[in-house]
Scaffold this active site. Sequence first.
Site, PDB file in Angstrom:
ATOM      1  N   GLY A  10      -7.450   2.252   2.058  1.00  0.00           N
ATOM      2  CA  GLY A  10      -7.720   2.765   0.721  1.00  0.00           C
ATOM      3  C   GLY A  10      -8.607   4.000   0.701  1.00  0.00           C
ATOM      4  O   GLY A  10      -8.846   4.651   1.718  1.00  0.00           O
ATOM      5  N   ALA A  65     -17.469  15.696 -10.316  1.00  0.00           N
ATOM      6  CA  ALA A  65     -17.875  14.391  -9.785  1.00  0.00           C
ATOM      7  C   ALA A  65     -18.498  13.570 -10.914  1.00  0.00           C
ATOM      8  O   ALA A  65     -19.627  13.099 -10.823  1.00  0.00           O
ATOM      9  CB  ALA A  65     -18.865  14.565  -8.641  1.00  0.00           C
ATOM     10  N   VAL A  66     -17.714  13.403 -11.970  1.00  0.00           N
ATOM     11  CA  VAL A  66     -18.230  12.757 -13.185  1.00  0.00           C
ATOM     12  C   VAL A  66     -17.817  11.290 -13.286  1.00  0.00           C
ATOM     13  O   VAL A  66     -17.874  10.696 -14.357  1.00  0.00           O
ATOM     14  CB  VAL A  66     -17.769  13.520 -14.446  1.00  0.00           C
ATOM     15  CG1 VAL A  66     -18.403  14.897 -14.493  1.00  0.00           C
ATOM     16  CG2 VAL A  66     -16.245  13.634 -14.504  1.00  0.00           C
ATOM     17  N   CYS A  94     -11.860   4.233   0.183  1.00  0.00           N
ATOM     18  CA  CYS A  94     -13.153   4.084   0.865  1.00  0.00           C
ATOM     19  C   CYS A  94     -13.092   4.534   2.316  1.00  0.00           C
ATOM     20  O   CYS A  94     -13.868   5.383   2.750  1.00  0.00           O
ATOM     21  CB  CYS A  94     -13.636   2.647   0.780  1.00  0.00           C
ATOM     22  SG  CYS A  94     -15.181   2.347   1.665  1.00  0.00           S
ATOM     23  N   ILE A 144     -21.658  10.265  -5.725  1.00  0.00           N
ATOM     24  CA  ILE A 144     -20.659  11.181  -5.169  1.00  0.00           C
ATOM     25  C   ILE A 144     -21.120  12.627  -5.298  1.00  0.00           C
ATOM     26  O   ILE A 144     -21.120  13.395  -4.333  1.00  0.00           O
ATOM     27  CB  ILE A 144     -19.295  10.983  -5.857  1.00  0.00           C
ATOM     28  CG1 ILE A 144     -18.732   9.597  -5.543  1.00  0.00           C
ATOM     29  CG2 ILE A 144     -18.303  12.060  -5.418  1.00  0.00           C
ATOM     30  CD1 ILE A 144     -17.482   9.239  -6.327  1.00  0.00           C
ATOM     31  N   GLU A 164       0.851  -1.198   0.000  1.00  0.00           N
ATOM     32  CA  GLU A 164       0.000   0.000   0.000  1.00  0.00           C
ATOM     33  C   GLU A 164       0.882   1.243   0.000  1.00  0.00           C
ATOM     34  O   GLU A 164       1.779   1.376   0.826  1.00  0.00           O
ATOM     35  CB  GLU A 164      -0.911   0.012   1.227  1.00  0.00           C
ATOM     36  CG  GLU A 164      -1.741   1.268   1.397  1.00  0.00           C
ATOM     37  CD  GLU A 164      -2.613   1.594   0.188  1.00  0.00           C
ATOM     38  OE1 GLU A 164      -2.351   2.632  -0.463  1.00  0.00           O
ATOM     39  OE2 GLU A 164      -3.528   0.805  -0.113  1.00  0.00           O
ATOM     40  N   GLY A 194     -24.259  11.622  -9.876  1.00  0.00           N
ATOM     41  CA  GLY A 194     -24.268  10.266  -9.352  1.00  0.00           C
ATOM     42  C   GLY A 194     -24.200  10.317  -7.837  1.00  0.00           C
ATOM     43  O   GLY A 194     -24.423  11.365  -7.224  1.00  0.00           O
ATOM     44  N   HIS A 224     -44.297  -2.998  13.708  1.00  0.00           N
ATOM     45  CA  HIS A 224     -44.956  -1.698  13.606  1.00  0.00           C
ATOM     46  C   HIS A 224     -44.744  -0.937  14.915  1.00  0.00           C
ATOM     47  O   HIS A 224     -44.869  -1.515  15.994  1.00  0.00           O
ATOM     48  CB  HIS A 224     -46.453  -1.885  13.360  1.00  0.00           C
ATOM     49  CG  HIS A 224     -47.227  -0.596  13.397  1.00  0.00           C
ATOM     50  ND1 HIS A 224     -47.261   0.268  12.313  1.00  0.00           N
ATOM     51  CD2 HIS A 224     -47.973  -0.020  14.379  1.00  0.00           C
ATOM     52  CE1 HIS A 224     -48.019   1.314  12.633  1.00  0.00           C
ATOM     53  NE2 HIS A 224     -48.460   1.163  13.875  1.00  0.00           N
TER      54      HIS A 224
END
Length: 463
Positions: free
Chosen positions: A38, A267-268, A40, A183, A32, A181, A442
Site C-alpha cells: 500500500g 499537504a493538507v 505506507c 506530511i 490489490e 501536519g 544513564h
Amino acid sequence: MKYDIIVIGSGPGGYVAAIRASQLKMKVIVVEKAEIGGICLNWGCIPTKSLLKSAQVFEYIRHAADYGVTVSGDVKPDFSAIVRRSRSVAEGMSKGVQFLFKKNNIEQIKGTGRLAGNGEVEVTDSDGQNTRISANHIIIATGARSKELPNLRQDGKKIIGYREAMTLPSQPSSMIVVGSGAIGSEFANFYQSIGTDVTLVEFLPRIVPNEDEEVSKQLERSFKKMKMKILTGSTVESADTSGEKCRVTVKTPKGNEVIVADIVLSAVGVATNIEGIGLEETGVTTDKGKIIVDDFYRTSVPGIYAIGDVVKGPALAHVASAEAIACVEKIAGLDVHPVDYSNIPACTYTTPEIASCGLTEQAARDAGYEIKVGKFPYTASGKASAAGEKDGFIKLIFDAGYGELLGAHMIGHNVTEMIAEIVVARNLETTAHEIIKSVHPHPTMSEAIMEAAAAAYGEVIHL
C-alpha cells in the site's frame, strides 16, 4: 473457490489483517490494484523516512567540524541518488510483505475490487477483465490519497502531492509547502535540509497544530534556525502556473503576499478511497467520507468490515494494523478488547522529531483535570549534549489527585523511539512515582522521561 476472508487493499491494515487471519487458520485472498504494502510501504511512511535519513546524514557532514571531524572537498546532496535509495528501500519492504504472504499461504489477485453483494467481490484487472471471488467475510482496507484544495488543484508537475514529492526528476530550488501536519512538516524539513528554499504555509495559528502548543513553538524555532520561512494563520488564495514558476498568492495576517517558487506541495490531509467500490449498491453506510463501523469494524452490512483510513479515527499506519488484528480476531471468535483510541502514539519525523500520546496540557485543563506538569529540556540531557542534539524537551502531564499519566509530548532527537514507553505505562495505569522510581539507564535520551516525571513533583535532580 470460496474464501474465509477477502481483504481489499494491502496496506498496513490490509496485509496485517491477511497475515493474522492466516495465522488463525482462515483461507485468505488479498485484492490489490497497485504495489503490495500500500501507500505506507511504497509511497508514505517508509520511503519518506529514507529521504529524511539522507537529509540527516547530509546535515551531519555539513556540521562535521562540530564533532571534531574534518571533511575536505565539496559536499553536496545527490538528489537523484537520494530518490533512488528511497525507492530501493520501499521496494525491499514491499518484497518483504510478498514473502510474508507466501510464508502464510495468502493468495493475491491484482486489480480493483468492488463489492458485488452476497459475499462476492468483483475484481477488474488492468485489461478490463473481471473475476468474481466470494468469502464469508470481506474487509475493506482501501486507504486514502492526497486531498486537494479547490483553489490548489494538483497537476502532478508544478502543484504536486506527497507521491510526486518523493520522485521529482530534479531538486527544486524553491518550494511552497501548504499544510504543516506530519506530511507537510516532514517534506518541508527534508527539502530545506538539502538546500531547497522552503516556505511553509499553515491555515491554523501554529504549525503541527494537533500537537501540544509548546511543541509547536519549539519546532517553529528549529525550522526558522534552518532558514525556513513560515506563514501561520495563512491561506492560499490562488496559484498561477502559466509561467516558468508558480506564483502563489497567500493571504496572511499582514495582508496578501505573492510567493514565487518552482514547486507547490499540497499537504493538507488525505481523502478516503471509498468511491467506486460498491458501498452504495450493497448498502454500506458512510458519513462525511468515512465508512461507519462498530467497535470491531463491522459495517451496516453483515459480513462486510472496514479498517484503516476509511473509518473514523487517526489516519496512522499503526492504527490500521491494530484495527486489522482486532477485526480479524473478533471474526475468529476470540475474546477481543476494542482498540483504545485514547492511547495512540503519534510521531512526526522532522529534525527534531516529535512524538506524543494522550491529552495535551490544554486538553487536560479543558477536561476539568487538576494537573501537574513536568518538563525536562534536552539542554540538561548529557546524552543529548554529547550527540549535539540539544533542541527539544520531554513534557509529561499528570492528574494531580491520583498521579495518572494523562499525556506525554516530546520533541527532540530519538523521541519517536521513546514514546512506546509512555504507551505501555498508560496502558498499565502507571503513576508518576512509579516512573520516577523506575531506574532509567544513564546516559540516554530516555532518562529525560524519568526526569520530567520528577520535575512535575519537585524531585528533579539534573535541572
